[in-house]
Scaffold this motif. Structure first.
Motif, PDB file in Angstrom:
ATOM      1  N   ARG A  99       0.884  -1.172   0.000  1.00 21.56           N
ATOM      2  CA  ARG A  99       0.000   0.000   0.000  1.00 21.56           C
ATOM      3  C   ARG A  99       0.919   1.219   0.000  1.00 21.56           C
ATOM      4  NH1 ARG A  99      -5.155  -0.380   3.939  1.00 21.56           N
ATOM      5  NH2 ARG A  99      -5.364   1.774   3.215  1.00 21.56           N
ATOM      6  N   SER A 100       0.757   2.160   0.951  1.00 18.87           N
ATOM      7  CA  SER A 100       1.589   3.373   0.864  1.00 18.87           C
ATOM      8  C   SER A 100       2.777   3.368   1.818  1.00 18.87           C
ATOM      9  CB  SER A 100       0.729   4.615   1.099  1.00 18.87           C
ATOM     10  OG  SER A 100       0.074   4.517   2.335  1.00 18.87           O
ATOM     11  N   GLN A 101       2.769   2.471   2.819  1.00 22.76           N
ATOM     12  CA  GLN A 101       3.844   2.506   3.820  1.00 22.76           C
ATOM     13  C   GLN A 101       5.168   1.970   3.273  1.00 22.76           C
ATOM     14  OE1 GLN A 101       2.217   4.651   5.980  1.00 22.76           O
ATOM     15  NE2 GLN A 101       4.077   4.151   7.075  1.00 22.76           N
ATOM     16  N   SER A 122     -10.589   2.374  -7.641  1.00 20.99           N
ATOM     17  CA  SER A 122     -11.223   1.637  -6.536  1.00 20.99           C
ATOM     18  C   SER A 122     -11.625   2.495  -5.344  1.00 20.99           C
ATOM     19  CB  SER A 122     -10.266   0.548  -6.053  1.00 20.99           C
ATOM     20  OG  SER A 122      -9.069   1.151  -5.575  1.00 20.99           O
ATOM     21  N   ASN A 123     -10.923   3.610  -5.126  1.00 20.96           N
ATOM     22  CA  ASN A 123     -11.198   4.324  -3.869  1.00 20.96           C
ATOM     23  C   ASN A 123     -11.648   5.776  -4.060  1.00 20.96           C
ATOM     24  OD1 ASN A 123      -8.729   5.530  -4.485  1.00 20.96           O
ATOM     25  ND2 ASN A 123      -7.567   4.203  -3.093  1.00 20.96           N
ATOM     26  N   SER A 124     -12.029   6.132  -5.283  1.00 20.60           N
ATOM     27  CA  SER A 124     -12.421   7.527  -5.553  1.00 20.60           C
ATOM     28  C   SER A 124     -13.617   7.964  -4.711  1.00 20.60           C
ATOM     29  CB  SER A 124     -12.768   7.714  -7.029  1.00 20.60           C
ATOM     30  OG  SER A 124     -11.795   7.128  -7.854  1.00 20.60           O
ATOM     31  N   ALA A 164     -14.177   0.317  -0.547  1.00 20.61           N
ATOM     32  CA  ALA A 164     -12.973   0.663  -1.311  1.00 20.61           C
ATOM     33  C   ALA A 164     -11.899  -0.404  -1.126  1.00 20.61           C
ATOM     34  CB  ALA A 164     -12.439   2.028  -0.870  1.00 20.61           C
ATOM     35  N   GLN A 165     -11.742  -0.910   0.083  1.00 15.99           N
ATOM     36  CA  GLN A 165     -10.689  -1.894   0.308  1.00 15.99           C
ATOM     37  C   GLN A 165     -10.968  -3.198  -0.440  1.00 15.99           C
ATOM     38  OE1 GLN A 165      -7.588  -1.480   1.459  1.00 15.99           O
ATOM     39  NE2 GLN A 165      -8.290   0.632   1.343  1.00 15.99           N
ATOM     40  N   ALA A 166     -12.254  -3.586  -0.496  1.00 16.33           N
ATOM     41  CA  ALA A 166     -12.598  -4.812  -1.227  1.00 16.33           C
ATOM     42  C   ALA A 166     -12.280  -4.635  -2.714  1.00 16.33           C
ATOM     43  CB  ALA A 166     -14.071  -5.140  -1.024  1.00 16.33           C
ATOM     44  N   PRO A 178      -5.401   9.952  10.207  1.00 14.15           N
ATOM     45  CA  PRO A 178      -4.262   9.084   9.873  1.00 14.15           C
ATOM     46  C   PRO A 178      -4.411   8.376   8.521  1.00 14.15           C
ATOM     47  CG  PRO A 178      -5.684   7.970  11.429  1.00 14.15           C
ATOM     48  CD  PRO A 178      -6.320   9.304  11.169  1.00 14.15           C
ATOM     49  N   HIS A 179      -4.454   9.168   7.418  1.00 14.28           N
ATOM     50  CA  HIS A 179      -4.505   8.621   6.052  1.00 14.28           C
ATOM     51  C   HIS A 179      -5.644   7.598   5.904  1.00 14.28           C
ATOM     52  CE1 HIS A 179      -1.729   7.805   2.353  1.00 14.28           C
ATOM     53  NE2 HIS A 179      -2.996   7.579   2.038  1.00 14.28           N
ATOM     54  N   LEU A 180      -6.862   8.105   6.115  1.00 15.74           N
ATOM     55  CA  LEU A 180      -8.042   7.223   6.099  1.00 15.74           C
ATOM     56  C   LEU A 180      -8.833   7.293   4.796  1.00 15.74           C
ATOM     57  CD1 LEU A 180      -9.587   7.762   9.676  1.00 15.74           C
ATOM     58  CD2 LEU A 180      -8.135   5.902   8.864  1.00 15.74           C
ATOM     59  N   GLY A 181      -8.345   8.087   3.825  1.00 15.95           N
ATOM     60  CA  GLY A 181      -9.132   8.333   2.607  1.00 15.95           C
ATOM     61  C   GLY A 181      -9.728   7.087   1.977  1.00 15.95           C
ATOM     62  N   ALA A 182      -8.919   6.047   1.874  1.00 13.82           N
ATOM     63  CA  ALA A 182      -9.382   4.844   1.169  1.00 13.82           C
ATOM     64  C   ALA A 182      -9.918   3.785   2.120  1.00 13.82           C
ATOM     65  CB  ALA A 182      -8.224   4.257   0.378  1.00 13.82           C
ATOM     66  N   SER A 183      -9.997   4.143   3.398  1.00 12.27           N
ATOM     67  CA  SER A 183     -10.321   3.107   4.396  1.00 12.27           C
ATOM     68  C   SER A 183     -11.819   2.911   4.598  1.00 12.27           C
ATOM     69  CB  SER A 183      -9.629   3.447   5.717  1.00 12.27           C
ATOM     70  OG  SER A 183      -8.241   3.445   5.526  1.00 12.27           O
ATOM     71  N   GLY A 188       2.557  -4.554  -7.316  1.00  7.72           N
ATOM     72  CA  GLY A 188       1.162  -4.109  -7.259  1.00  7.72           C
ATOM     73  C   GLY A 188       1.007  -3.078  -6.158  1.00  7.72           C
ATOM     74  N   ARG A 189       0.375  -1.947  -6.502  1.00 10.00           N
ATOM     75  CA  ARG A 189       0.093  -0.910  -5.502  1.00 10.00           C
ATOM     76  C   ARG A 189      -1.397  -1.007  -5.202  1.00 10.00           C
ATOM     77  NH1 ARG A 189      -1.680   2.305  -2.179  1.00 10.00           N
ATOM     78  NH2 ARG A 189      -1.037   4.498  -2.060  1.00 10.00           N
ATOM     79  N   ALA A 190      -1.714  -1.476  -3.993  1.00 11.81           N
ATOM     80  CA  ALA A 190      -3.125  -1.625  -3.616  1.00 11.81           C
ATOM     81  C   ALA A 190      -3.686  -0.248  -3.270  1.00 11.81           C
ATOM     82  CB  ALA A 190      -3.256  -2.590  -2.457  1.00 11.81           C
ATOM     83  N   GLY A 191      -3.973   0.531  -4.291  1.00 13.41           N
ATOM     84  CA  GLY A 191      -4.460   1.896  -4.118  1.00 13.41           C
ATOM     85  C   GLY A 191      -4.181   2.686  -5.379  1.00 13.41           C
ATOM     86  N   THR A 192      -4.219   4.019  -5.252  1.00 10.73           N
ATOM     87  CA  THR A 192      -4.097   4.897  -6.419  1.00 10.73           C
ATOM     88  C   THR A 192      -2.679   5.433  -6.606  1.00 10.73           C
ATOM     89  OG1 THR A 192      -6.394   5.596  -6.107  1.00 10.73           O
ATOM     90  CG2 THR A 192      -5.007   7.022  -7.447  1.00 10.73           C
ATOM     91  N   GLY A 193      -2.185   6.191  -5.611  1.00 14.16           N
ATOM     92  CA  GLY A 193      -0.904   6.895  -5.749  1.00 14.16           C
ATOM     93  C   GLY A 193       0.269   5.932  -5.842  1.00 14.16           C
ATOM     94  N   VAL A 194       1.163   6.166  -6.798  1.00 10.53           N
ATOM     95  CA  VAL A 194       2.330   5.290  -6.962  1.00 10.53           C
ATOM     96  C   VAL A 194       3.624   6.029  -6.594  1.00 10.53           C
ATOM     97  CG1 VAL A 194       1.385   3.622  -8.612  1.00 10.53           C
ATOM     98  CG2 VAL A 194       2.217   5.822  -9.440  1.00 10.53           C
TER      99      VAL A 194
HETATM  100  C1  MLT Z   1      -4.030   5.700  -2.386  1.00 17.13           C
HETATM  101  O1  MLT Z   1      -3.225   6.336  -3.063  1.00 17.13           O
HETATM  102  O2  MLT Z   1      -4.826   4.893  -2.897  1.00 17.13           O
HETATM  103  C2  MLT Z   1      -4.099   5.968  -0.939  1.00 17.13           C
HETATM  104  O3  MLT Z   1      -2.918   6.417  -0.424  1.00 17.13           O
HETATM  105  C3  MLT Z   1      -4.807   4.971  -0.130  1.00 17.13           C
HETATM  106  C4  MLT Z   1      -4.062   3.830   0.458  1.00 17.13           C
HETATM  107  O4  MLT Z   1      -2.936   3.549   0.126  1.00 17.13           O
HETATM  108  O5  MLT Z   1      -4.664   3.184   1.283  1.00 17.13           O
END
Ligand code: MLT
Ligand code: NAD
Length: 308
Positions: A48-50, A95-97, A284-286, A275-280, A68-74
């Protein structure tokens, strides 16, 4: 059989799809050093992002074919190094818009009505009705910086709240803007006109510290800024000063230059911080896990992935 390393929590549906085609190890305990030791055994890596997928990490993945980046930002993946090594990078950009757009609207109303501050005061035994007067979003101007997937969903929702919406994007989709009642403007015009600015841009060289001291000073006095994009796009020290001086009315931040954050912005009374909850969200996670798994499975099977 191919082997996949997953270093951050992703949805069960995605894991199940991966396990049908490969051996999957979920290792949430890896440090940057142990990640380097583990990587040579794997054909695919999911983060993910960490997890910072640097050139050094990619070089350690001597068998890696796909990340694979499970999310949007790379922005946590060195795309140039991956490209040089012939490693494909897949993500889940659609997936998380909705999750991020809904959070953005929640934060805007939180800022307008002092929801977190009043809640905390009451939990501390203070009934402060006169201290927490707010303002209505109806009729206010919302400035969207970036007009991609998330910003479009924010616009759709802000329109229902009867806001005036302006947007800046160097490659704006004029037809989508017109459909959503959004007026394209320059970044300077947006900065000086908006009552609330919401950032929906990737973290790239061109956007790093885009909202620095100078741009923040061009914002309308008493206006607000929301960042559900990436920490590095606002200069957090300059933002702290802008709140402290009273130039800005408030800020809502879901993301920080360094996560978890340590700067004084976190405890500023005019800041709402998450704490970076946008996609949580469950939904969105599914979807994220399913989309990233689909991309990984496609690459391992020699097919072109949908999102690369
Ligand atoms: C993203 O870019 O999709 C977000 O940072 C969300 C995430 O990584 O959970
Ligand atoms: P998107 O690619 O659909 O839209 C981004 C838009 O930004 C594009 O239209 C692009 O043209 C525009 N852009 C690029 N450079 C710009 C610049 N200098 N000025 C203005 N606009 C510029 O992406 P999206 O799905 O809308 O996501 C946007 C960002 O949100 C992602 O890159 C990611 O970093 C962040 N994000 C955060 C969370 C979270 O959990 N808080 C979740 C998902 C995405």
């Amino acid at each position: 059989m191919d082997r996949i390393l997953v270093t951050e929590k992703i949805g069960a549906e995605g894991l199940a799809a991966l396990k049908e085609v490969a051996e999957v190890d979920v290792r949430l305990d890896l440090t940057p050093e142990t990640l380097l030791e583990a990587l040579p055994q794997y054909d695919a890596l999911i983060v993910r992002s960490q997890t910072k997928v640097t050139a050094k990490v990619l070089a350690a993945g001597t068998k890696l074919r796909v990340v694979g980046r499970a999310g949007t930002g790379v922005d946590n993946i060195d795309l140039a190094a991956a490209n040089q090594q012939g490693i494909l990078v897949v993500n889940a950009p659609a997936s998380n818009s909705i999750a991020v757009a809904e959070l953005t609207i929640g934060l805007m109303i939180g800022l307008a009505r002092n929801i977190p501050q009043a809640h905390t005061a009451l939990q501390n035994g203070k009934w402060e009705r006169s201290k927490y007067g707010g303002w209505e979003v109806r009729g206010k101007t919302l400035g969207l910086v970036g007009f991609g997937r998330i910003a479009s969903e924010v616009a759709r929702r802000a329109r229902a709240l009867e806001m005036n919406i302006i947007a800046y994007d160097p490659i704006i989709n004029a037809e989508r803007a017109a459909q959503l009642g959004v007026t394209p403007v320059t970044l300077d015009e947006l900065t000086s006109r908006a009552d609330v600015i919401s950032l929906h841009i990737p973290l790239i060289d061109a956007t790093r510290n885009l909202f620095d001291a100078q741009r923040l000073s061009q914002m309308k006095k008493g206006s607000y800024i929301i960042n559900c994009a990436r920490g590095g796009v606002i200069d957090e020290e300059a933002l702290f000063e802008a709140l402290e001086s009273g130039h800005l009315g408030g800020a809502a931040l879901d993301v920080f230059a360094k996560e978890p954050p340590t700067g004084p912005i976190v405890t500023h009374p005019k800041a709402i911080v998450l704490p970076h909850l946008g996609a949580s969200t469950e939904e969105a996670q599914a979807l994220t896990a399913a989309d990233v798994a689909e991309g990984i499975v496609d690459v391992l099977a020699g097919r072109s992935p949908r999102y690369a």
